[in-house]
Design an enzyme around this catalytic site. Sequence first.
Site, short mmCIF file in Angstrom:
data_model
loop_
_atom_site.label_atom_id
_atom_site.label_comp_id
_atom_site.label_asym_id
_atom_site.label_seq_id
_atom_site.Cartn_x
_atom_site.Cartn_y
_atom_site.Cartn_z
N LYS A 259 23.02 -42.44 29.49
CA LYS A 259 22.09 -41.38 29.88
C LYS A 259 22.88 -40.34 30.67
CE LYS A 259 18.08 -43.11 28.45
NZ LYS A 259 17.14 -42.40 27.56
N LYS B 201 11.21 -44.35 17.13
CA LYS B 201 10.44 -45.24 18.02
C LYS B 201 9.05 -45.38 17.43
CE LYS B 201 13.02 -44.05 22.18
NZ LYS B 201 13.08 -43.24 23.42
#
Length: 375
Positions: free
Chosen positions: A171, A270
Amino acid sequence: MQIVSYKIHQFSFKLKHSYRFADAIYRDRPINIIALKDELGNVGLGEVEAFEFPNYIDETQRRCVFSITSRIMPLLGSKVYDTPFEFARFINSTNAPYMARAAVEMAIWDLFAKRNGVSVQKLMMLAVGDSSAPDSSVAVGVAIGIKGSAAEVIKAVQRELDLGYSRIKLKVNRHYSVKMLTEIRAHFPDVLMMIDCNSQFHLRDKSFFKNIDGLNFAMIEQPLGKKDFIDHAKLQAQIHTPLCLDENIFNSEDVWKVINRHSAGFINMKLARVGGISNALALSALAVNHGLQVWCGGMLETGIGRAFNLALASLGYFQFPGDISASNRYYEKDIINGEFEIDHGKITVPQGVGLGVELNEYAQEKFAEEEWIKI
């Protein structure tokens, strides 16, 4: 099949370690689990994967639960369908939040699999016309939250590699410099690694991406705006590293935008974000058939959501390791019996009838406190 009743319960999980991405820090994770009962008494489970606050996308746990109880379930009880796809078409027509639709649709796939004596994995394979033997395990990766220094990141990466993960996602926010990423990459030159920006940058930051273009990252995920396709296409045209889109992919219209504008080379699929399994299968086929690569992303799920992700990631569409970590990475206590464990970079896909996992004693006790609501 007809749904006759349901119950829903919110579990609250404390993260082992605070998890930071973009401008949000998570220490706790509320997740609602929904149970649907059919006319034969079978029970299917689904999971509301929205976060508590609209940091990732605009949906929240509270909004999704409200939509399930006030919009989806009152209408669902009057319907009789023969396939999960028919249920999906109805659920999509409610225009409820995507993650609310996905939670209900997950439970429906679990029910259909149980009624037919097969695993959810096998049901997905049959749905896409794959008659081969199911894969017993899938390659997985792990995401590392934002850290304060290169040394902290290097330590975190090494820890995950020692546990057996072979693909690392970092990240990244605007505090990460080219020098910092270069130092990290120099420490792990041969590790399959990618970065995820969670829409923290703008096209005017293109020099940053040009300067890390030679660091051999597998992809750069969601560098620009959550609703943008045009600037992503402009950035992709100027760098060799493939871009990956996540937060702005909800439906076929969005996938077509990526295809037609050449906005990225990858899509993070997702199933919660796109409204469920049926939609995820259709969008994955569309993407792959037009030259995009897809992989399965994660949402800090419980064992219920993780089992669905493993089944999805085992399909032929998915060749890049997904964000599906071992059970013990985020929470001290899950809500299923047994654990998903990492073994040489892979996790075993549940093979039992239905989803292949069961609620543990703690979760069953919590669910017993809820009344079945007839619909």
